[in-house]
Design a protein around this motif. Structure first.
Motif, PDB file in Angstrom:
ATOM      1  N   GLY A 162     -15.714  15.651   8.842  1.00 55.35           N
ATOM      2  CA  GLY A 162     -15.040  16.150  10.034  1.00 55.35           C
ATOM      3  C   GLY A 162     -13.839  17.008   9.712  1.00 55.35           C
ATOM      4  N   HIS A 163     -13.122  16.649   8.654  1.00 58.92           N
ATOM      5  CA  HIS A 163     -11.919  17.392   8.286  1.00 58.92           C
ATOM      6  C   HIS A 163     -12.211  18.608   7.416  1.00 58.92           C
ATOM      7  N   ALA A 164     -13.487  18.889   7.215  1.00 51.76           N
ATOM      8  CA  ALA A 164     -13.851  20.158   6.586  1.00 51.76           C
ATOM      9  C   ALA A 164     -13.650  21.321   7.551  1.00 51.76           C
ATOM     10  N   PHE A 165     -13.482  20.992   8.839  1.00 51.07           N
ATOM     11  CA  PHE A 165     -13.424  22.026   9.863  1.00 51.07           C
ATOM     12  C   PHE A 165     -12.102  21.996  10.627  1.00 51.07           C
ATOM     13  N   GLY A 166     -11.659  23.178  11.056  1.00 50.51           N
ATOM     14  CA  GLY A 166     -10.598  23.280  12.034  1.00 50.51           C
ATOM     15  C   GLY A 166      -9.224  22.916  11.537  1.00 50.51           C
ATOM     16  N   LYS A 167      -8.355  22.616  12.486  1.00 48.67           N
ATOM     17  CA  LYS A 167      -6.966  22.315  12.185  1.00 48.67           C
ATOM     18  C   LYS A 167      -6.429  21.278  13.157  1.00 48.67           C
ATOM     19  N   SER A 168      -5.299  20.733  12.806  1.00 50.02           N
ATOM     20  CA  SER A 168      -4.558  19.845  13.690  1.00 50.02           C
ATOM     21  C   SER A 168      -3.411  20.637  14.298  1.00 50.02           C
ATOM     22  N   HIS A 169      -2.940  20.228  15.455  1.00 42.38           N
ATOM     23  CA  HIS A 169      -1.952  21.010  16.194  1.00 42.38           C
ATOM     24  C   HIS A 169      -0.683  20.199  16.425  1.00 42.38           C
ATOM     25  N   GLY A 170       0.442  20.751  16.006  1.00 40.01           N
ATOM     26  CA  GLY A 170       1.710  20.051  16.178  1.00 40.01           C
ATOM     27  C   GLY A 170       2.902  20.982  16.242  1.00 40.01           C
ATOM     28  N   MET A 171       2.820  21.994  17.094  1.00 41.58           N
ATOM     29  CA  MET A 171       3.908  22.965  17.194  1.00 41.58           C
ATOM     30  C   MET A 171       4.970  22.574  18.214  1.00 41.58           C
ATOM     31  N   THR A 172       4.677  21.598  19.065  1.00 40.10           N
ATOM     32  CA  THR A 172       5.600  21.214  20.126  1.00 40.10           C
ATOM     33  C   THR A 172       5.787  19.706  20.133  1.00 40.10           C
ATOM     34  N   PRO A 173       7.012  19.199  20.197  1.00 39.52           N
ATOM     35  CA  PRO A 173       7.217  17.748  20.250  1.00 39.52           C
ATOM     36  C   PRO A 173       6.510  17.128  21.451  1.00 39.52           C
ATOM     37  N   ALA A 174       5.992  15.924  21.250  1.00 40.88           N
ATOM     38  CA  ALA A 174       5.219  15.259  22.296  1.00 40.88           C
ATOM     39  C   ALA A 174       6.019  15.057  23.567  1.00 40.88           C
ATOM     40  N   LYS A 175       7.333  14.811  23.421  1.00 43.69           N
ATOM     41  CA  LYS A 175       8.142  14.534  24.611  1.00 43.69           C
ATOM     42  C   LYS A 175       8.275  15.740  25.528  1.00 43.69           C
ATOM     43  N   GLU A 176       7.930  16.934  25.031  1.00 43.89           N
ATOM     44  CA  GLU A 176       8.000  18.137  25.861  1.00 43.89           C
ATOM     45  C   GLU A 176       6.680  18.430  26.578  1.00 43.89           C
ATOM     46  N   ILE A 177       5.620  17.722  26.198  1.00 45.10           N
ATOM     47  CA  ILE A 177       4.303  17.971  26.781  1.00 45.10           C
ATOM     48  C   ILE A 177       4.182  17.252  28.124  1.00 45.10           C
ATOM     49  N   GLY A 178       3.516  17.902  29.060  1.00 45.58           N
ATOM     50  CA  GLY A 178       3.334  17.329  30.379  1.00 45.58           C
ATOM     51  C   GLY A 178       2.414  16.133  30.392  1.00 45.58           C
ATOM     52  N   PRO A 179       2.262  15.502  31.548  1.00 46.36           N
ATOM     53  CA  PRO A 179       1.470  14.275  31.648  1.00 46.36           C
ATOM     54  C   PRO A 179      -0.011  14.534  31.425  1.00 46.36           C
ATOM     55  N   PRO A 180      -0.767  13.465  31.081  1.00 48.64           N
ATOM     56  CA  PRO A 180      -2.224  13.605  30.881  1.00 48.64           C
ATOM     57  C   PRO A 180      -2.932  13.893  32.204  1.00 48.64           C
ATOM     58  N   PRO A 181      -4.229  14.209  32.140  1.00 46.75           N
ATOM     59  CA  PRO A 181      -4.941  14.624  33.356  1.00 46.75           C
ATOM     60  C   PRO A 181      -4.806  13.674  34.536  1.00 46.75           C
ATOM     61  N   GLU A 182      -4.892  12.376  34.299  1.00 46.94           N
ATOM     62  CA  GLU A 182      -4.860  11.431  35.412  1.00 46.94           C
ATOM     63  C   GLU A 182      -3.480  11.318  36.056  1.00 46.94           C
ATOM     64  N   MET A 183      -2.465  11.909  35.444  1.00 43.11           N
ATOM     65  CA  MET A 183      -1.119  11.857  36.005  1.00 43.11           C
ATOM     66  C   MET A 183      -0.568  13.245  36.306  1.00 43.11           C
ATOM     67  N   ALA A 184      -1.375  14.258  36.074  1.00 40.31           N
ATOM     68  CA  ALA A 184      -0.929  15.634  36.294  1.00 40.31           C
ATOM     69  C   ALA A 184      -0.862  15.928  37.788  1.00 40.31           C
ATOM     70  N   PRO A 185      -0.057  16.913  38.190  1.00 42.64           N
ATOM     71  CA  PRO A 185       0.031  17.259  39.612  1.00 42.64           C
ATOM     72  C   PRO A 185      -1.282  17.810  40.146  1.00 42.64           C
ATOM     73  N   MET A 186      -1.447  17.749  41.451  1.00 45.13           N
ATOM     74  CA  MET A 186      -2.699  18.142  42.075  1.00 45.13           C
ATOM     75  C   MET A 186      -3.099  19.563  41.736  1.00 45.13           C
ATOM     76  N   GLU A 187      -2.117  20.467  41.703  1.00 46.62           N
ATOM     77  CA  GLU A 187      -2.434  21.868  41.465  1.00 46.62           C
ATOM     78  C   GLU A 187      -2.960  22.136  40.061  1.00 46.62           C
ATOM     79  N   ALA A 188      -2.833  21.153  39.158  1.00 49.81           N
ATOM     80  CA  ALA A 188      -3.384  21.310  37.814  1.00 49.81           C
ATOM     81  C   ALA A 188      -4.902  21.180  37.816  1.00 49.81           C
TER      82      ALA A 188
END
Length: 773
Positions: free
Chosen positions: A288-314
């Motif tokens: 699995g790790h032969a492919f692609g990359k991992s993403h970590g350019m933004t601290p987690a605390k700055e990321i918005g809520p997950p889908p089940e908690m996101a605002p309606m307009e999302a």
């Protein structure tokens, strides 16, 4: 109402002290943010779990035949559409390296990777990644984008292509365009239509909206006992993931501590729980790790809520990233940044080559997550996924370094380093197992790519019959021979139910087909020991019937066990004054001990089987906090029973005296072996009272209210049908004077349902009962 004792620290969940919770100042659980019943009565048995994902939620209806619909698809054309999409890029969510392949592999992997062997739950089989809680786990960050990108393809093929199949097939196509020869693909996964509220995913004590970082979440989730590395270090059963909201393990090490050997310990526990051995584990991680990359350019605390908690307009999309474009080079998933190989869209052995060639030192990503970088400045670099001409150092996670540090994993790595072809085959086969493990027997596999070899042990293979099945005349003869053995109605019914009730709808394993009740490990389980002399006697009936026949017809032991149970039910009903014919569908085949994976089948051994009034001696240590009746409910759920089916089946088995040990607990009748409603009549008799026999409240005595004379004994698995309001009202429906005929008819229907749960060779791909089968 009087003032209540409440938790004043959770003011959004409870009314202010002194306020009536059912007053007009507040909408109750039916429309409110939290279910009122769970708030106020947390120990109530949640019988409604038996009715989730029912036909009422399915827009396609009970007559929709997915197999027929899937056959209309040109699989080559579908794969061509997917592969064309994979090498494209859209502005709102651009592909890394101009290839969505790695992203889609992750989506498919995480869809399948929730599978666990203990109860067969999880996996890719019903497309549960679309619903909470799985859709909003931290480890599934941005898989919502992957599915949304695939929506045009899903709409093109409509209901002939389930989301569950599309996600796995897209993962396969991704591997193929990047150079991996896949082992095969089978369709046949039926989508669920609502969230799974039955599966226990662990002590999810951390509310996702209160998490400030990935590490914050895992450090507050405690599901392990012992100390990492010690002999008693173990994960709560039936869990498989190391922490809440993860698929496998924390990539930064246990509780983000950066310890590679500790990470290896976690990996071994979790992957074993997911039915993978050491070689399969290494193949999956390294592949699995032969492919692609991992993403970590933004601290987690700055990321918005997950889908089940996101605002309606999302509109169902979550994890909004406010930095830059929020995607592409600014993407954030698990917080680790970088690629494992210099060519992240090509199948090669660079992952293992770099892991072992270089020494690695701990660093931190831009988001602050712990990761590893080569100490050697001349080590290869990986190109930027979006900016031409830029490159970056290679990256490893603590869970990658673990494969190098752990002695057993290292041996497998070195094997694959020296034999790339062996690695390729191992990853291809492990990926196939990962994505198909929960599909059940091969009768459910659809499509032209089902060309893989027969007899993969994890598929619980059953040989093809080399003879014709019995017909009506032979069935009549066999019924007479069964009754002539002198075996009791109770023993015959117990044995048939013991064979069939191993089935679990979660991963379509178990059941009577194959005759595995006569093989290890099932023949040696304490709960099945009563069946051993019955099986021996039925072997004699089988041998006599099959010997010297010239018409090509034979009866298997698997069929004979079920037929014996059906014969017993007919006699028990007749003795109760009701003539009935119990359906019997021949065609089961006996498998062999060599085709039975003893270790994997050991996981089907019940901890609690209330139908046979069985509670394992080690129940307390295995379950920690669950009651026998909660695991009884879980057993009914795995058998796809509705609440009325659960009640009527239990009442009938009590009338048939089908307790595992032949005891009289719950046998509320003096007409043992007769299919009466005595269980329900006694259970709801207001002239009787129940008293605890032991301090723990596991055994009870039924006494006459006036005389105090003891009449019967019972367990929690009996009394729940009188103490739970929903179950008691169903029991009442059979306890009345008009209940006998309806009871026999309903019992026969549910008996036949249980006997046929694993017969996908005849029942196809339509919905079966309250769960998708």
């Amino acid at each position: 109402m009087n003032e209540m004792t409440i938790d004043k620290t959770n003011t959004d969940s409870y009314p202010m002290a002194g306020q009536c919770p059912f007053g007009g100042d507040r909408i109750g659980g039916a429309l409110g943010s939290r279910p009122a019943l769970e708030n106020w009565y947390p120990h109530r048995l949640r019988v409604e779990l038996l009715h989730q994902n029912g036909l009422a939620a399915d827009p396609l209806g009970p007559d929709f035949d997915y197999a027929k619909a899937f056959e209309t698809i040109d699989l080559d054309a579908l794969k061509s559409d997917i592969k064309q999409f994979l090498t494209s890029s859209v502005a709102w969510w651009p592909s890394d390296y101009g290839n969505y392949g790695p992203q889609m592999i992750r989506m498919a992997w995480h869809s399948a990777g929730t599978y666990r062997i203990a109860d067969g739950r999880g996996g890719a089989g019903t497309g549960m990644q679309r619903f909470a809680p799985i859709s909003s786990w931290w480890d599934n960050g941005n898989t919502d984008k992957s599915r949304r990108l695939l929506q045009p393809i899903k709409h093109k093929y409509g209901n002939a292509l389930s989301w569950a199949d599309l996600m796995v097939l897209t993962g396969n196509c991704a591997l193929e365009i990047m150079g991996l020869p896949t082992y095969g693909f089978a369709g046949g996964r039926l989508d669920a239509w609502e969230a799974d509220n039955a599966t226990y995913w662990g002590p999810e004590v951390v509310e996702m909206g209160s998490v400030s970082s990935f590490d914050d979440m895992v450090n507050r989730d405690k599901r392990w006992r012992g100390k990492n590395g010690d002999a008693d270090y173990d994960l709560e059963n039936p869990l498989a993931a190391s922490h809440q909201a993860l698929i496998y393990v924390n990539p930064e090490g246990p509780y983000a501590n950066g310890d590679p050997q500790g990470s290896a310990n976690d990996i071994r526990v979790t992957f074993t729980r997911m039915a993978m051995n050491d070689e399969e584990t290494v193949a999956l991680i390294a592949g699995g790790h032969a492919f692609g990359k991992s993403h970590g350019m933004t601290p987690a605390k700055e990321i918005g809520p997950p889908p089940e908690m996101a605002p309606m307009e999302a509109m169902g999309l979550g994890w909004h990233n406010p930095n830059g474009t929020g995607a592409g080079k600014d993407t954030m998933t698990n917080g680790i940044e970088g690629s494992w190989t210099p060519d992240p869209t090509q199948w090669d052995n660079a992952y293992l080559e770099n892991l072992f060639k270089f020494d690695w030192e701990q660093t931190k990503s831009p988001a602050g997550a712990l990761q590893w970088t080569p100490k050697d400045p001349s080590a290869p670099r990986t190109p930027d996924a979006h900016v031409a001409g830029q490159s970056h150092p290679l990256m490893m996670m603590t869970s990658d370094i673990a494969l190098k540090v752990d002695p057993e994993y290292r041996k497998v790595c070195e094997k694959f380093l020296n034999d790339f072809d062996a690695f390729t085959q191992a990853f291809s086969k492990a990926w196939y197992k990962l994505t198909h493990r929960d599909m059940g027997p091969k009768h459910r596999y659809l499509g032209p790519e089902v060309t893989i070899e027969d007899g993969l042990l994890w598929q619980d293979p059953i040989p093809d019959a080399a003879y014709a099945p019995v017909g009506e005349a032979e069935v009549a003869t066999l019924k007479q021979a069964i009754l002539a053995t002198g075996l009791s109605v109770s023993d015959l019914a117990f044995t048939a139910f013991s064979a069939a009730s191993t089935y679990r709808d979660s991963d379509k394993r178990g059941g009577a087909n194959g005759g595995r009740l006569a093989l290890a490990p099932q023949k040696d389980w304490a709960v099945n020991r009563r069946a051993a002399p019955v099986v021996d006697a039925l072997r004699g009936v089988m041998a006599e019937f099959n010997h010297g026949r010239t018409d090509g017809k034979q009866v298997s032991l698997a069929d004979l066990i079920v037929l014996a149970g059906c014969t017993a039910v007919e006699k028990a009903a007749r003795d109760a004054g009701v003539e009935t014919q119990v359906p019997f569908t021949p065609g089961r085949v006996d498998t062999t001990q060599e085709l039975t994976d003893i270790e994997m089948f050991q996981w089907l051994k019940p901890v609690v089987d209330g139908f046979r009034n069985y509670v394992d001696d080690g129940f307390g240590a295995m379950t920690r906090s669950l009651s026998p009746e909660e695991l009884f409910l879980d057993k009914a759920n795995l058998l796809t029973l509705t609440a009325p089916e659960w009640v009527v089946l239990t009442g009938g088995l009590r009338a048939l005296a089908a307790n595992h040990d032949g005891s009289n607990r719950g046998i509320f009748t003096d007409r043992v072996g007769v299919l009466t409603t005595d269980f329900f009549r006694t259970l709801t008799d207001t002239n009787l009272v129940w008293e605890k026999i032991d301090a723990d409240g596991t055994s009870f005595a039924l006494k006459d209210r006036e005389t105090g004379q003891a009449k019967f004994e019972a367990t929690r698995n009996d009394l729940i049908f009188g103490s739970n309001a929903q179950l008691r009202n169903i029991a009442d429906a059979y306890a009345g004077s008009d209940g006998q005929s309806r009871f026999v008819a309903d019992f026969v229907r549910v008996w036949d349902k249980v006997m046929m749960l694993d017969r996908y060779d005849v029942k196809g791909h339509r919905r079966q009962g309250p769960m998708a089968a």
